[in-house]
Design an enzyme around this catalytic site. Structure first.
Site, PDB file in Angstrom:
ATOM      1  N   HIS A 277      -7.013  -5.717   2.135  1.00 13.05           N
ATOM      2  CA  HIS A 277      -5.849  -5.313   2.960  1.00 13.05           C
ATOM      3  C   HIS A 277      -5.268  -6.275   3.752  1.00 13.05           C
ATOM      4  O   HIS A 277      -6.112  -6.818   4.565  1.00 13.05           O
ATOM      5  CB  HIS A 277      -6.021  -3.905   3.544  1.00 13.05           C
TER       6      HIS A 277
ATOM      7  N   HIS B 176     -10.427  -5.546  -3.536  1.00 10.81           N
ATOM      8  CA  HIS B 176      -9.232  -5.698  -2.870  1.00 10.81           C
ATOM      9  C   HIS B 176      -9.253  -5.961  -1.523  1.00 10.81           C
ATOM     10  O   HIS B 176     -10.157  -5.559  -0.703  1.00 10.81           O
ATOM     11  CB  HIS B 176      -8.249  -4.469  -3.367  1.00 10.81           C
TER      12      HIS B 176
ATOM     13  N   GLN C 228     -13.888   2.542   0.898  1.00 12.14           N
ATOM     14  CA  GLN C 228     -13.311   2.062  -0.459  1.00 12.14           C
ATOM     15  C   GLN C 228     -13.130   3.521  -1.241  1.00 12.14           C
ATOM     16  O   GLN C 228     -13.906   4.166  -1.609  1.00 12.14           O
ATOM     17  CB  GLN C 228     -14.303   1.185  -1.084  1.00 12.14           C
TER      18      GLN C 228
ATOM     19  N   ASN D  36     -12.924  -3.322   2.198  1.00 11.79           N
ATOM     20  CA  ASN D  36     -13.867  -2.146   2.332  1.00 11.79           C
ATOM     21  C   ASN D  36     -14.798  -2.359   0.909  1.00 11.79           C
ATOM     22  O   ASN D  36     -14.261  -2.259  -0.085  1.00 11.79           O
ATOM     23  CB  ASN D  36     -13.119  -0.891   2.401  1.00 11.79           C
TER      24      ASN D  36
ATOM     25  N   ASP E   3       0.876  -1.122  -0.009  1.00  6.52           N
ATOM     26  CA  ASP E   3      -0.105  -0.208   0.036  1.00  6.52           C
ATOM     27  C   ASP E   3       0.819   1.373   0.095  1.00  6.52           C
ATOM     28  O   ASP E   3       1.693   1.396   0.580  1.00  6.52           O
ATOM     29  CB  ASP E   3      -0.909  -0.060   1.299  1.00  6.52           C
ATOM     30  N   ILE E   4       0.374   2.247  -0.803  1.00 10.24           N
ATOM     31  CA  ILE E   4       1.357   3.454  -0.620  1.00 10.24           C
ATOM     32  C   ILE E   4       1.289   4.341   0.257  1.00 10.24           C
ATOM     33  O   ILE E   4       1.965   5.220   0.582  1.00 10.24           O
ATOM     34  CB  ILE E   4       1.044   4.162  -2.208  1.00 10.24           C
TER      35      ILE E   4
END
Length: 117
Positions: free
Chosen positions: A105, A103, A97, A90, A35-36
């Protein structure tokens, strides 16, 4: 159309290699990348390569692909040597989201309180 790449989807662009990501795992059906904006020492997103707008759509239309995503969450946790971790899907803007491509996490590496937020 569900399952087809979307031109305006960030995660579809990552799958296609048009947007860079720190990929940690890739299978025939999934991609996992850091994750960024990590919320923990381990914060990896696991996505199906096929486009589905959220986890509910993915589970309904392609349960075997949803299982692939979940299987890869375990592989990510194993690679990062996590004894405990959280898997979060989410679904919808009210749940946080922001990218409408299903996706998961994988979050771990620190204590996680409940409720999360």
């Amino acid at each position: 159309m569900a399952g087809e790449p979307q031109d305006d989807c960030l995660f579809c662009k990552i799958v296609a290699g048009h947007v860079p990501a720190t990929i940690v795992r890739e299978t025939e059906t999934t991609v996992a990348f850091r994750d960024i904006n990590p919320q923990a020492p381990t914060h990896v997103l696991v996505i199906p390569k096929a486009h589905y707008p959220d986890a509910a759509a993915l589970g309904t239309a392609a349960p075997e692909l949803a299982a692939d995503v979940l299987r890869e969450t375990q592989a990510v946790a194993d690679e990062d040597k996590l004894e405990s971790y959280r898997i979060v899907f989410n679904t919808g803007t009210g749940a946080g989201q922001t990218v409408f491509h299903a996706h998961a996490h994988v979050v771990g590496g620190r204590g996680l309180q409940w409720p999360p937020g």
